[in-house]
Design a protein around this motif. Structure first.
Motif, short mmCIF file in Angstrom:
data_model
loop_
_atom_site.label_atom_id
_atom_site.label_comp_id
_atom_site.label_asym_id
_atom_site.label_seq_id
_atom_site.Cartn_x
_atom_site.Cartn_y
_atom_site.Cartn_z
N ASP A 321 0.82 -1.22 0.00
CA ASP A 321 0.00 0.00 0.00
C ASP A 321 0.85 1.26 0.00
OD1 ASP A 321 -2.35 -1.46 -0.04
OD2 ASP A 321 -2.46 -1.58 2.14
N ASN A 322 2.02 1.21 0.62
CA ASN A 322 2.87 2.40 0.69
C ASN A 322 3.71 2.60 -0.57
OD1 ASN A 322 1.99 2.88 3.33
ND2 ASN A 322 3.57 1.53 4.18
N ARG A 323 3.78 1.60 -1.42
CA ARG A 323 4.58 1.70 -2.64
C ARG A 323 3.88 0.90 -3.73
NH1 ARG A 323 8.47 -1.65 -4.81
NH2 ARG A 323 9.96 -0.65 -6.25
N MET A 324 3.19 1.61 -4.61
CA MET A 324 2.41 0.97 -5.66
C MET A 324 2.90 1.44 -7.03
SD MET A 324 0.02 -1.24 -5.05
CE MET A 324 -0.71 -1.98 -3.60
N GLY A 330 2.86 8.60 -21.03
CA GLY A 330 3.50 8.43 -22.33
C GLY A 330 3.43 7.00 -22.82
N ALA A 331 3.71 6.05 -21.94
CA ALA A 331 3.67 4.64 -22.33
C ALA A 331 2.27 4.07 -22.30
CB ALA A 331 4.58 3.83 -21.41
N GLY A 332 1.36 4.72 -21.58
CA GLY A 332 -0.01 4.22 -21.49
C GLY A 332 -0.12 2.92 -20.72
N ILE A 333 0.71 2.78 -19.67
CA ILE A 333 0.73 1.55 -18.90
C ILE A 333 1.32 1.85 -17.53
CG2 ILE A 333 3.04 0.76 -19.55
CD1 ILE A 333 1.84 -2.05 -19.88
N PHE A 334 1.15 0.91 -16.59
CA PHE A 334 1.70 1.08 -15.26
C PHE A 334 3.19 0.70 -15.26
CE2 PHE A 334 -2.71 1.09 -13.97
CZ PHE A 334 -2.71 1.98 -12.90
N VAL A 335 3.96 1.46 -14.49
CA VAL A 335 5.41 1.24 -14.41
C VAL A 335 5.83 1.22 -12.96
CG1 VAL A 335 5.80 2.36 -16.65
CG2 VAL A 335 5.93 3.71 -14.54
N ASP A 336 7.06 0.74 -12.73
CA ASP A 336 7.62 0.73 -11.38
C ASP A 336 7.83 2.17 -10.91
OD1 ASP A 336 9.29 -1.21 -9.38
OD2 ASP A 336 10.22 0.77 -9.54
N PRO A 337 7.44 2.47 -9.65
CA PRO A 337 7.53 3.87 -9.20
C PRO A 337 8.96 4.36 -9.04
CG PRO A 337 6.94 2.42 -7.38
CD PRO A 337 6.90 1.58 -8.61
N ASP A 338 9.93 3.46 -8.90
CA ASP A 338 11.32 3.87 -8.67
C ASP A 338 12.14 3.84 -9.95
OD1 ASP A 338 10.72 4.12 -5.96
OD2 ASP A 338 11.19 2.02 -5.58
N THR A 339 12.05 2.76 -10.71
CA THR A 339 12.90 2.59 -11.90
C THR A 339 12.22 2.97 -13.20
OG1 THR A 339 12.22 0.27 -12.19
CG2 THR A 339 14.06 0.70 -10.71
N GLY A 340 10.88 3.09 -13.19
CA GLY A 340 10.16 3.37 -14.42
C GLY A 340 10.05 2.17 -15.33
N TYR A 341 10.37 0.99 -14.83
CA TYR A 341 10.30 -0.24 -15.61
C TYR A 341 8.85 -0.55 -15.95
CZ TYR A 341 10.37 -5.27 -16.55
OH TYR A 341 10.19 -6.51 -17.11
N GLY A 461 -7.40 -4.31 -19.42
CA GLY A 461 -8.26 -3.14 -19.41
C GLY A 461 -7.84 -2.06 -18.44
N ALA A 462 -6.59 -2.08 -17.97
CA ALA A 462 -6.14 -1.06 -17.02
C ALA A 462 -6.05 0.31 -17.70
CB ALA A 462 -4.79 -1.45 -16.44
N THR A 463 -6.45 1.34 -16.98
CA THR A 463 -6.39 2.72 -17.46
C THR A 463 -5.80 3.60 -16.37
OG1 THR A 463 -8.60 3.29 -16.65
CG2 THR A 463 -8.45 2.32 -18.86
N ALA A 464 -5.71 4.87 -16.66
CA ALA A 464 -5.19 5.82 -15.68
C ALA A 464 -6.10 5.92 -14.46
CB ALA A 464 -5.01 7.19 -16.32
#
Length: 589
Positions: A321-324, A330-341, A461-464
């Motif tokens: 919960d503290n780190r999601m 730009g990529a239109g997808i979820f990425v790692d909050p630290d590395t941007g992977y 189906g994930a979105t912003a």
């Protein structure tokens, strides 16, 4: 004299607390609704007669199945389920569904639609969007006419994309489960007949396995006998992860059980099942099955039934919960909050599983040893009817006292919500439910579930707007504890009727009773068009007015019916009206 009047006035004048305790009009209206069996939460509707131009406001029933919301609508829904269960359990003739032959109008409409669809696709391929839009409107009109002509099923959309290929898995059975007996399944749904006249059916209860020893005290049943409260003896060793996953995927295991029972019995086995939780929170199902089979065969099928969840593994959380994960515009997808992977998608993870040879399923479900045919006379430590040991399969004959008691038992919880069934008797049980709910919050419920982001997988189906790690699905709610689907499961050929059909039978019976004494109800000569009221309609009457109008109408109907019943004795009551547990007023509903 003045003093006496003052004292008398002061004596009869209510205090402020007494005035606050007085019921208001809404309370009185709801009490009247419960007394006369009408909906206490009517939905305001506007009825219009196109022939005469007359319009009026009417109250439509809320159709809730929970007695806590509306006792009348819940009782009506339960009565229909009782009728459905009773009619289909012990029928002696095969239910037959006759389909009407397509009419010439339907054939002509379908032919015209095929021609228009060909022209539409040609125009779209040529890039002529204006012509394609014209054909699209014509096809939509033809579809409306085709549905209005009396067609069942759905019509595929003209722009429907071809479905994705079904992901195939090996059908080889697991080595740690018994073999499943199989026969060629016939179309028959009627069970065996004994002594040339007896044709019993079965009542079966299946539940999940144990996840840890539970207390055998802390609560009492309705007879005052001590029973378990559902809480574990040692919460630290209780397998909450498996309990949550079993609750989440219980519907798939139930479907597999029905499929296996049909294969083993060799007939199109029909069933009526009610799904509900035990005190410990584990789901179980009470099943009425048409016909009988050897108890050894049923036990063998239950032991050999399992369901494998072929999803990406979700054993270790990568995000909390503290780190999601965060959404990358730009990529239109979820990425790692630290590395941007960029995180892999659900389909990518499934594709990776296909490349592995020895991959195990994410979860395997099996029924527990408590899954036995039951005798209604005994109770187990969980407060439910106790299991009958092997060799004591109980058949149920239609029209007997046992059949009536089992019907009442199978439908007794249908008017209660899951939260009401799981009413905590003490603090340790409440803590047990909270821990189970916390585990359900970390268990994905579908490929579209946002909980997948906890495991580093982007759901379908994930979105912003997707909230990482949080899913609003019913399976994750505290008041369901994983039981998100329907509470009643009925096979297609059970009674060969839908619930509206059973409701029509009840209405027709009342019509016959009234007609026998000269009270003829017109076949609704005036066609009323009923619609929801428009937003902002200031003329909508308050709910209390709608309730009292329904009470007045129901009072007249009930008086007519009861008077007619006293005057006639030669009309046989239908099978679904005869049981005494159902109030006579239910016939009028």
């Amino acid at each position: 004299m003045t003093t006496t009047n003052t004292q008398t006035t002061a004596a009869v004048s209510p205090t402020a607390a007494e005035r606050r305790a007085l019921p208001n009009l809404a309370d009185i209206a709801q009490a009247a609704a419960e007394k006369f069996g009408v909906c206490r939460r009517p939905i305001p509707m506007r009825a219009f007669n196109p022939e005469t131009g007359e319009s009026k406001y009417v109250g439509a029933a809320c159709k809730s199945t929970r007695a806590s919301d509306c006792p009348s609508c819940a009782a009506k829904a339960r009565a229909l389920r009782i009728a459905q269960l009773r009619e289909g359990w012990h029928i002696t003739e095969e239910p037959v569904t006759d389909r009407n032959e397509p009419t010439e109008q339907q054939t002509a409409l379908l032919t015209a639609r095929a021609d228009m669809l060909t022209e539409y696709r040609a125009a779209r391929d040529a890039g002529d969007e204006q012509t394609a839009d014209g054909f699209r409107e014509v096809i939509a009109d033809l579809d409306r006419e085709l549905r209005g002509s009396g067609m069942s099923g759905r019509i595929p959309g003209i722009d429907a994309l071809p479905g994705k290929p079904r992901r195939a898995r090996s059908t080889k059975r697991r080595q740690d489960v018994p073999n499943l007996p199989r026969k060629k399944v016939s179309r028959t749904t009627i069970g065996r007949k004994y002594a040339g006249k007896h044709q019993p059916s079965m009542f079966l209860t299946v539940t999940m396995d144990s996840y840890g020893l539970c207390h055998r005290d802390g609560a009492t049943d309705k007879n005052g006998r001590v029973c378990g409260d559902g809480s574990p003896v040692d919460p630290g060793t209780y397998d909450y992860r498996r309990a949550a996953r079993d609750a989440m995927f219980f519907p798939q295991l139930f479907d597999r059980l029905v499929q296996n029972l049909r294969r083993a019995a060799g007939r199109d086995m029909q069933y009526f099942a009610a799904v509900e939780p035990q005190r410990r929170g584990a789901p179980h199902a009470h099943i009425a099955i048409r016909g009988t089979d050897p108890h050894a065969l049923i036990a063998q099928v239950i032991a050999a039934t399992y369901h494998q969840v072929w999803w990406p593994h979700f054993d270790h959380e990568q995000y909390t919960d503290n780190r999601m994960p965060v959404w990358d515009e730009g990529a239109g997808i979820f990425v790692d909050p630290d590395t941007g992977y960029v995180l892999p998608t659900f389909d990518d993870a499934l594709g990776l599983m296909d490349e592995m040879d020895d991959i195990e399923p994410a979860h395997v479900l099996r029924f527990g040893v408590q899954a036995k045919t039951v005798d209604i006379g005994d109770t187990d430590p969980d407060g439910e009817p106790g299991p009958v040991r092997a060799g004591k399969t109980k058949g149920v004959l239609g029209g007997t006292t046992d059949a009536g008691r089992l019907i009442g038992y199978l439908t007794k919880y249908l008017t209660k919500s899951i939260s009401e069934v799981l009413d905590t008797p003490n603090e340790r049980t409440r803590s047990h439910y909270e821990r189970l709910h916390a585990e359900l919050q970390r268990t994905p419920c579908s490929p579209q579930c946002a909980v997948w982001l906890r495991y580093g997988i982007v759901p379908r189906g994930a979105t912003a707007k997707t909230q990482p790690g949080r899913c609003k699905g019913r399976a994750h709610r505290r008041d369901t504890l994983g039981l998100r689907g329907r509470r009643v499961l009925v096979s297609r050929r059970w009674s060969n009727k839908t619930l509206p059909d059973h409701k029509a039978d009840r209405i027709e019976f009342v019509r016959q009773v009234l007609a026998a004494v000269g009270i003829a109800k017109a076949e609704q000569a005036q066609q009323w068009v009923v619609r929801l009221v428009e937003p902002g309609d200031v003329e909508v009457p308050p709910r209390e007015t709608l309730i009292m109008s329904s009470v007045a109408q129901r009072s007249v109907w009930q008086s007519e019916y009861l008077n007619a019943k006293e005057l006639i004795t030669d009309i046989d009551e239908p099978q679904h009206v005869s049981p005494t547990p159902v109030d006579k007023r239910e016939v009028l509903r």
